[in-house]
Scaffold this active site. Structure first.
Site, PDB file in Angstrom:
ATOM      1  N   GLY A  65       2.761   2.456  10.812  1.00  0.00           N
ATOM      2  CA  GLY A  65       3.702   3.571  10.651  1.00  0.00           C
ATOM      3  C   GLY A  65       4.427   3.958  11.924  1.00  0.00           C
ATOM      4  O   GLY A  65       5.018   5.035  12.003  1.00  0.00           O
TER       5      GLY A  65
ATOM      6  N   GLU B 215      -6.684   4.750   8.077  1.00  0.00           N
ATOM      7  CA  GLU B 215      -6.474   6.165   7.738  1.00  0.00           C
ATOM      8  C   GLU B 215      -7.722   6.750   7.087  1.00  0.00           C
ATOM      9  O   GLU B 215      -8.026   7.932   7.270  1.00  0.00           O
ATOM     10  CB  GLU B 215      -5.235   6.306   6.832  1.00  0.00           C
ATOM     11  CG  GLU B 215      -3.955   6.085   7.637  1.00  0.00           C
ATOM     12  CD  GLU B 215      -2.799   5.503   6.835  1.00  0.00           C
ATOM     13  OE1 GLU B 215      -2.858   5.492   5.603  1.00  0.00           O
ATOM     14  OE2 GLU B 215      -1.823   5.044   7.474  1.00  0.00           O
TER      15      GLU B 215
ATOM     16  N   SER C 154       3.804  -1.899  10.337  1.00  0.00           N
ATOM     17  CA  SER C 154       5.256  -1.878  10.546  1.00  0.00           C
ATOM     18  C   SER C 154       5.936  -3.191  10.164  1.00  0.00           C
ATOM     19  O   SER C 154       6.912  -3.598  10.792  1.00  0.00           O
ATOM     20  CB  SER C 154       5.588  -1.486  11.999  1.00  0.00           C
ATOM     21  OG  SER C 154       5.119  -0.175  12.262  1.00  0.00           O
TER      22      SER C 154
ATOM     23  N   LYS D 205       0.106   4.283  -0.242  1.00  0.00           N
ATOM     24  CA  LYS D 205      -0.535   5.464   0.346  1.00  0.00           C
ATOM     25  C   LYS D 205      -0.329   6.675  -0.575  1.00  0.00           C
ATOM     26  O   LYS D 205      -0.338   6.516  -1.793  1.00  0.00           O
ATOM     27  CB  LYS D 205      -0.021   5.682   1.770  1.00  0.00           C
ATOM     28  CG  LYS D 205      -0.179   4.402   2.618  1.00  0.00           C
ATOM     29  CD  LYS D 205       0.049   4.588   4.077  1.00  0.00           C
ATOM     30  CE  LYS D 205      -0.120   3.255   4.788  1.00  0.00           C
ATOM     31  NZ  LYS D 205       0.030   3.336   6.230  1.00  0.00           N
TER      32      LYS D 205
ATOM     33  N   GLU E  92      -5.076  -4.893  10.712  1.00  0.00           N
ATOM     34  CA  GLU E  92      -4.088  -3.827  10.875  1.00  0.00           C
ATOM     35  C   GLU E  92      -4.366  -3.078  12.180  1.00  0.00           C
ATOM     36  O   GLU E  92      -5.159  -2.117  12.192  1.00  0.00           O
ATOM     37  CB  GLU E  92      -4.162  -2.849   9.708  1.00  0.00           C
ATOM     38  CG  GLU E  92      -3.784  -3.434   8.371  1.00  0.00           C
ATOM     39  CD  GLU E  92      -3.194  -2.379   7.439  1.00  0.00           C
ATOM     40  OE1 GLU E  92      -2.088  -2.592   6.959  1.00  0.00           O
ATOM     41  OE2 GLU E  92      -3.843  -1.336   7.231  1.00  0.00           O
TER      42      GLU E  92
ATOM     43  N   ASN F  88       0.860  -1.183   0.000  1.00  0.00           N
ATOM     44  CA  ASN F  88       0.000   0.000   0.000  1.00  0.00           C
ATOM     45  C   ASN F  88       0.899   1.237   0.000  1.00  0.00           C
ATOM     46  O   ASN F  88       1.498   1.562   1.020  1.00  0.00           O
ATOM     47  CB  ASN F  88      -0.890  -0.034   1.254  1.00  0.00           C
ATOM     48  CG  ASN F  88      -1.748   1.220   1.382  1.00  0.00           C
ATOM     49  OD1 ASN F  88      -1.806   2.044   0.462  1.00  0.00           O
ATOM     50  ND2 ASN F  88      -2.411   1.371   2.527  1.00  0.00           N
TER      51      ASN F  88
ATOM     52  N   HIS G 190      -9.425   1.182   5.204  1.00  0.00           N
ATOM     53  CA  HIS G 190      -8.137   1.374   5.883  1.00  0.00           C
ATOM     54  C   HIS G 190      -8.331   2.329   7.060  1.00  0.00           C
ATOM     55  O   HIS G 190      -9.125   3.273   6.974  1.00  0.00           O
ATOM     56  CB  HIS G 190      -7.112   1.939   4.884  1.00  0.00           C
ATOM     57  CG  HIS G 190      -5.724   1.908   5.414  1.00  0.00           C
ATOM     58  ND1 HIS G 190      -5.261   2.833   6.318  1.00  0.00           N
ATOM     59  CD2 HIS G 190      -4.700   1.034   5.203  1.00  0.00           C
ATOM     60  CE1 HIS G 190      -3.998   2.543   6.631  1.00  0.00           C
ATOM     61  NE2 HIS G 190      -3.642   1.451   5.967  1.00  0.00           N
TER      62      HIS G 190
HETATM   63  P1  13P Z   1       3.259   0.549   7.625  1.00  0.00           P
HETATM   64  O1  13P Z   1       3.774  -0.744   7.042  1.00  0.00           O
HETATM   65  O2  13P Z   1       3.971   1.759   7.096  1.00  0.00           O
HETATM   66  O3  13P Z   1       3.183   0.495   9.128  1.00  0.00           O
HETATM   67  O4  13P Z   1       1.743   0.726   7.107  1.00  0.00           O
HETATM   68  C1  13P Z   1       0.876  -0.362   7.214  1.00  0.00           C
HETATM   69  C2  13P Z   1      -0.360  -0.041   6.471  1.00  0.00           C
HETATM   70  O5  13P Z   1      -1.109   0.822   6.851  1.00  0.00           O
HETATM   71  C3  13P Z   1      -0.633  -0.797   5.242  1.00  0.00           C
HETATM   72  O6  13P Z   1      -1.914  -0.580   4.785  1.00  0.00           O
END
Ligand code: 13P
Length: 251
Positions: free
Chosen positions: A173, A97, A213, A11, A167, A9, A95
């Site tokens: 992150g 976010e 992560s 982003k 997740e 992903n 997601h």
């Molecule tokens: P990270 O791997 O940067 O922690 O992000 C995970 C994520 O949100 C994947 O959708």
């Protein structure tokens, strides 16, 4: 035997030129490797160019979101048919976010899931608890509510393409990845609940990914977990070598 799936992903990262460079590198690093379903999710603007760059490879394309209506006056939104037209076969839904910054709810996720399935896009449905929910001992409750409401009214015979991604919000992150034990526990909870909702045949065939992560160093801890069928990678998917290492760990 469930086929492993690794999704990157990206982003809100990468221009079109940067996206093409990254997938061209990935194609080289992953040529000949076919055991793991490998999916990249670039930003909307790069989808079509990446789709063209991925021709003659086994890498698949995902979008990071879709609108819940098939078409209409929704300024700034993107429909499922547009994503299919751009070359996508998957879409990431719900997601954290999007839930946090764009007010997506379990109900919106449910509407988007129905549309994605109707139109032939395989949904990657994201769920996960926040730190304060885990601290309050509410993880199982939060996950089961997200699944129950997100999948409300859906029929098991239409759900074959579904992938669920666990997740935990506190792991995204932050560099604070969930331990393999904790991921396995959550994945088993998810599989059990979906067994209760849709039957054990469906639940046993469902792919459940872990995200939060994940990187090339910590991936060995996850690959052999009984209820983990792949990973959803954020930051580490922006670098071709680290993402390729994660993919090949599952081969
Ligand atoms: P990270 O791997 O940067 O922690 O992000 C995970 C994520 O949100 C994947 O959708």
């Amino acid at each position: 035997m469930r086929e492993s799936v690794v999704v990157g992903n990206w982003k809100m990262h990468k221009t079109i030129a940067e996206s093409i460079r990254l997938v061209t590198e990935l194609k080289g690093l992953l040529s000949g490797k076919r055991d793991t379903v490998t999916v990249v999710a670039p930003p909307f603007t790069a989808l079509n160019s990446v789709s063209i760059a991925l021709q003659n490879s086994h890498l698949k394309l995902a979008a990071q979101n879709v609108h819940q209506a098939a078409q209409g006056a929704y300024t700034g939104e993107i429909s499922a048919s547009m994503l299919l037209d751009a070359g996508c076969s998957y879409v990431i839904l719900g997601h954290s976010e999007r839930r946090l910054y764009f007010a997506e709810t379990n109900d919106t996720v449910n509407k988007k899931l129905r549309l994605a399935l109707d139109e032939g896009l395989a949904p990657i449905m994201c769920i996960g608890e926040r730190q304060e929910e885990r601290d309050a001992g509410r993880t199982e409750e939060v996950l089961t509510i997200q699944l129950t409401e997100g999948l409300k009214g859906l029929r098991v015979q239409n759900l074959a393409p579904l992938i669920v991604a666990y997740e935990p919000v506190w792991a995204i992150g932050t560099g604070k990845n969930a331990t393999p034990e904790l991921a396995q526990e959550a994945h088993a909870t998810i599989r059990k609940h979906l067994g209760d909702m849709f039957g054990s045949v469906f639940a046993n065939g469902l792919r459940i990914l872990y995200g939060g992560s994940v990187n090339a160093e910590n991936i060995p801890g996850y690959v052999d977990l009984p209820d983990l069928d792949g990973v959803l990678v954020g930051g580490a998917s922006l670098n071709s070598e680290s993402f390729a290492k994660i993919v090949t760990s599952f081969d």
